[in-house]
Design a protein around this motif. Structure first.
Motif, PDB file in Angstrom:
ATOM      1  N   PHE A  89       0.888  -1.108  -0.094  1.00  0.00           N
ATOM      2  CA  PHE A  89       0.098  -0.020   0.014  1.00  0.00           C
ATOM      3  C   PHE A  89       0.934   1.245  -0.006  1.00  0.00           C
ATOM      4  N   LEU A  90       2.005   1.158   0.930  1.00  0.00           N
ATOM      5  CA  LEU A  90       2.838   2.337   0.900  1.00  0.00           C
ATOM      6  C   LEU A  90       3.467   2.618  -0.570  1.00  0.00           C
ATOM      7  N   VAL A  91       3.906   1.635  -1.159  1.00  0.00           N
ATOM      8  CA  VAL A  91       4.475   1.740  -2.601  1.00  0.00           C
ATOM      9  C   VAL A  91       3.387   2.284  -3.527  1.00  0.00           C
ATOM     10  N   ILE A  92       2.214   1.821  -3.344  1.00  0.00           N
ATOM     11  CA  ILE A  92       1.173   2.359  -4.535  1.00  0.00           C
ATOM     12  C   ILE A  92       0.915   3.856  -4.081  1.00  0.00           C
ATOM     13  N   VAL A  93       0.549   4.139  -3.107  1.00  0.00           N
ATOM     14  CA  VAL A  93       0.718   5.518  -2.554  1.00  0.00           C
ATOM     15  C   VAL A  93       1.714   6.392  -3.049  1.00  0.00           C
ATOM     16  N   ALA A  94       3.115   5.989  -2.837  1.00  0.00           N
ATOM     17  CA  ALA A  94       4.000   6.817  -3.477  1.00  0.00           C
ATOM     18  C   ALA A  94       4.027   6.756  -4.878  1.00  0.00           C
ATOM     19  N   ALA A  95       3.749   5.667  -5.675  1.00  0.00           N
ATOM     20  CA  ALA A  95       3.549   5.611  -7.043  1.00  0.00           C
ATOM     21  C   ALA A  95       2.670   6.524  -7.662  1.00  0.00           C
ATOM     22  N   PHE A  96       1.763   6.970  -7.054  1.00  0.00           N
ATOM     23  CA  PHE A  96       0.571   8.018  -7.384  1.00  0.00           C
ATOM     24  C   PHE A  96       0.505   9.123  -6.715  1.00  0.00           C
ATOM     25  N   ARG A  97       1.671   9.560  -5.922  1.00  0.00           N
ATOM     26  CA  ARG A  97       1.930  10.699  -5.343  1.00  0.00           C
ATOM     27  C   ARG A  97       0.845  11.144  -4.361  1.00  0.00           C
ATOM     28  N   VAL A  98       0.007  10.311  -3.857  1.00  0.00           N
ATOM     29  CA  VAL A  98      -1.085  10.986  -2.965  1.00  0.00           C
ATOM     30  C   VAL A  98      -0.677  11.966  -2.020  1.00  0.00           C
ATOM     31  N   THR A 168       7.109  -0.412  -9.127  1.00  0.00           N
ATOM     32  CA  THR A 168       5.748  -0.261  -8.953  1.00  0.00           C
ATOM     33  C   THR A 168       5.042  -1.404  -9.237  1.00  0.00           C
ATOM     34  N   PRO A 169       4.038  -1.606  -8.136  1.00  0.00           N
ATOM     35  CA  PRO A 169       3.287  -3.032  -8.217  1.00  0.00           C
ATOM     36  C   PRO A 169       2.680  -3.060  -9.412  1.00  0.00           C
ATOM     37  N   ARG A 170       2.328  -4.417 -10.000  1.00  0.00           N
ATOM     38  CA  ARG A 170       1.575  -4.643 -11.091  1.00  0.00           C
ATOM     39  C   ARG A 170       0.153  -4.010 -11.107  1.00  0.00           C
ATOM     40  N   THR A 171      -0.485  -4.083 -10.111  1.00  0.00           N
ATOM     41  CA  THR A 171      -1.862  -3.652  -9.842  1.00  0.00           C
ATOM     42  C   THR A 171      -1.664  -1.938  -9.934  1.00  0.00           C
ATOM     43  N   ALA A 172      -0.765  -1.471  -9.692  1.00  0.00           N
ATOM     44  CA  ALA A 172      -0.650   0.163  -9.881  1.00  0.00           C
ATOM     45  C   ALA A 172      -0.705   0.373 -11.566  1.00  0.00           C
ATOM     46  N   ARG A 173       0.288  -0.325 -12.121  1.00  0.00           N
ATOM     47  CA  ARG A 173       0.226  -0.240 -13.582  1.00  0.00           C
ATOM     48  C   ARG A 173      -0.921  -0.554 -14.326  1.00  0.00           C
ATOM     49  N   ARG A 177      -3.284   1.782 -16.637  1.00  0.00           N
ATOM     50  CA  ARG A 177      -3.840   1.653 -17.914  1.00  0.00           C
ATOM     51  C   ARG A 177      -5.185   1.544 -17.997  1.00  0.00           C
ATOM     52  N   LEU A 178      -6.016   1.002 -17.161  1.00  0.00           N
ATOM     53  CA  LEU A 178      -7.407   1.055 -17.158  1.00  0.00           C
ATOM     54  C   LEU A 178      -7.895   2.674 -17.027  1.00  0.00           C
ATOM     55  N   LEU A 179      -7.404   3.453 -16.173  1.00  0.00           N
ATOM     56  CA  LEU A 179      -7.665   4.843 -16.353  1.00  0.00           C
ATOM     57  C   LEU A 179      -6.767   5.776 -16.732  1.00  0.00           C
ATOM     58  N   PRO A 180      -6.525   5.704 -18.001  1.00  0.00           N
ATOM     59  CA  PRO A 180      -5.357   6.581 -18.526  1.00  0.00           C
ATOM     60  C   PRO A 180      -5.583   8.032 -18.630  1.00  0.00           C
ATOM     61  N   ASP A 181      -6.858   8.455 -18.720  1.00  0.00           N
ATOM     62  CA  ASP A 181      -7.031   9.683 -18.930  1.00  0.00           C
ATOM     63  C   ASP A 181      -7.401  10.299 -17.697  1.00  0.00           C
ATOM     64  N   MET A 182      -6.388  10.902 -16.769  1.00  0.00           N
ATOM     65  CA  MET A 182      -6.713  11.224 -15.356  1.00  0.00           C
ATOM     66  C   MET A 182      -6.405  12.621 -15.444  1.00  0.00           C
ATOM     67  N   ALA A 183      -7.159  13.426 -14.281  1.00  0.00           N
ATOM     68  CA  ALA A 183      -6.872  14.881 -14.124  1.00  0.00           C
ATOM     69  C   ALA A 183      -5.890  14.881 -13.039  1.00  0.00           C
TER      70      ALA A 183
END
Length: 398
Positions: A89-98, A168-173, A177-183
């Motif tokens: 979870f920590l890696v996911i949060v860091a990968a998306f810069r929450v 980066t975890p595979r789930t984050a990647r 890909r599932l939500l490519p057009d992000m604001a």
């Protein structure tokens, strides 16, 4: 306590209690975005653990010591597995810069999503066990394979854990890909309107990634607790209480996760132990035709009380070994410092000056720990330029 004999009123009260706990958490704690302090996280974590302990005493009074031991064994096992999940979870949060202020609510939503997913897996597991006795063989083999996989040497990084910047975890990647057009982030909104059209924000992608990650974790955690008890009420409550409070534990252990260098080995030992326990139970209840002509095999089964003692013993040894090993301590501190430097230098991480000051103090403290061993000092010399810049104050403070 026979799960089929648990009154509907008890189920209703249990679900109501869990709902109230989530509502209180959401309404009183994370409603206002803020950076949680260590004291705040410790108080809330202690409260959630205390509620679980009291609930176990209620099980003891209502159903006896065997059911209480099963609840505590399941709770401790699921909690231990959750700590390992926290790193992902920590890696996911860091990968998306929450942003730090919004991490609490993201994790709380993730916990609720995890509870829904695991509840579905629990009742699916019950249905499989009741219909197919060989399900215990499948669960046991799955846990043994997972335990063996956990013992593989970790990737060569500055610690025994993967680096958030490069792994980066595979789930984050997959979520990207599932939500490519992000604001960009827009407060706590999951969707926002930009340039005349609706767009999802990265917060939604984080939730998708955490949900997908927990789906994978459930494949290990649910068979593990079924290896301790097949009572669906105990399985459900132990799982639920282990998940609630996971958000507070995340912030309480922030800065310590990388230092639990031997946690993976301890969890592998626990999963292996429960896997063997499941195999013994499967043999004891055997109906598979090609094993002992479809007749039960007279083998010794491990009791629930013994299981609880073994699990607590493994966790104690694992944590003590991790925290007392000077080399593991220094390399874990380096990994923590590198992660915290990336957050410190990221202007989107937080707007709270106190949180930035806390990060800077922790970075310097971690660097002092790293220098405590020759191997750590050499690793610090090879650390990133950003870390050296922060330590030498060449990076301007906000």
């Amino acid at each position: 306590m026979d799960s089929t004999g648990v009154p509907a009123s008890v189920w209703l009260l249990t679900v109501l209690l869990l709902t109230v706990m989530v509502a209180v958490d959401l309404g009183l704690h994370v409603r206002r975005p803020h950076c949680p302090t260590l004291r705040e996280s410790a108080i809330w974590s202690a409260g959630y653990v205390g509620i679980a302990l009291v609930f176990g005493l209620a099980v003891l009074a209502y159903a006896g010591p065997a059911s209480a031991a099963a609840f505590y064994a399941g709770y401790v096992t699921e909690k231990a597995l959750s700590v390992d999940n926290l790193f992902v979870f920590l890696v996911i949060v860091a990968a998306f810069r929450v942003p730090r202020e919004h991490q609490q609510k993201v994790l709380l939503y993730g916990v609720v999503l995890a509870l829904v997913v695991r509840t579905g897996f629990i009742f699916l597991g019950v249905a499989l066990i009741e219909r197919f006795s060989w399900t215990f063989y499948v669960f046991g083999l799955a846990l043994l394979l997972t335990a063996g996989k956990s013992l593989r040497p970790p990737a060569k990084t500055s610690s025994s854990r993967p680096d958030a910047a490069t792994h980066t975890p595979r789930t984050a990647r997959w979520a990207r890909r599932l939500l490519p057009d992000m604001a960009e982030y827009d407060g706590e909104r999951l969707v926002t309107r930009r340039l005349g059209r609706w767009q999802v924000t990265p917060l939604l992608a984080v939730l998708v990634a955490i949900g997908a990650t927990d789906l994978l974790f459930a494949l290990d955690s649910i068979p593990a607790i079924f290896g301790l008890t097949q009572n669906v009420y105990i399985v459900f409550t132990a799982t639920a209480f282990s998940l609630l409070g996971l958000r507070q534990l995340y912030f309480l252990l922030d800065g310590l996760l990388e230092r639990l260098a031997y946690l993976a080995y301890g969890l592998a030992a626990i999963l292996g132990f429960i896997g063997i326990k499941l195999m013994l139970h499967a043999l004891h209840e055997n109906t598979v035709p090609f094993i002992n002509d479809g007749q039960p095999v007279p083998v010794h089964e491990v009791g629930t009380g013994t299981s609880l003692l073994v699990i607590l013993g493994i966790l104690t040894v694992t944590v003590v070994a991790s925290l007392t090993s000077r080399r593991a301590r220094s390399l874990g501190a380096l990994a923590t410092a590198e992660r915290q430097v990336r957050a410190y230098l990221d202007p989107a991480y937080t707007k709270d000056p106190a949180e930035r000051e806390r990060l800077l103090e922790q970075i310097r403290a971690q660097a002092g720990i790293v220098r405590s061993t020759p191997s750590g000092a050499r690793a610090l010399d090879r650390a990133s330029d950003e870390l050296h810049a922060v330590l030498s104050d060449t990076v301007s403070r906000p």
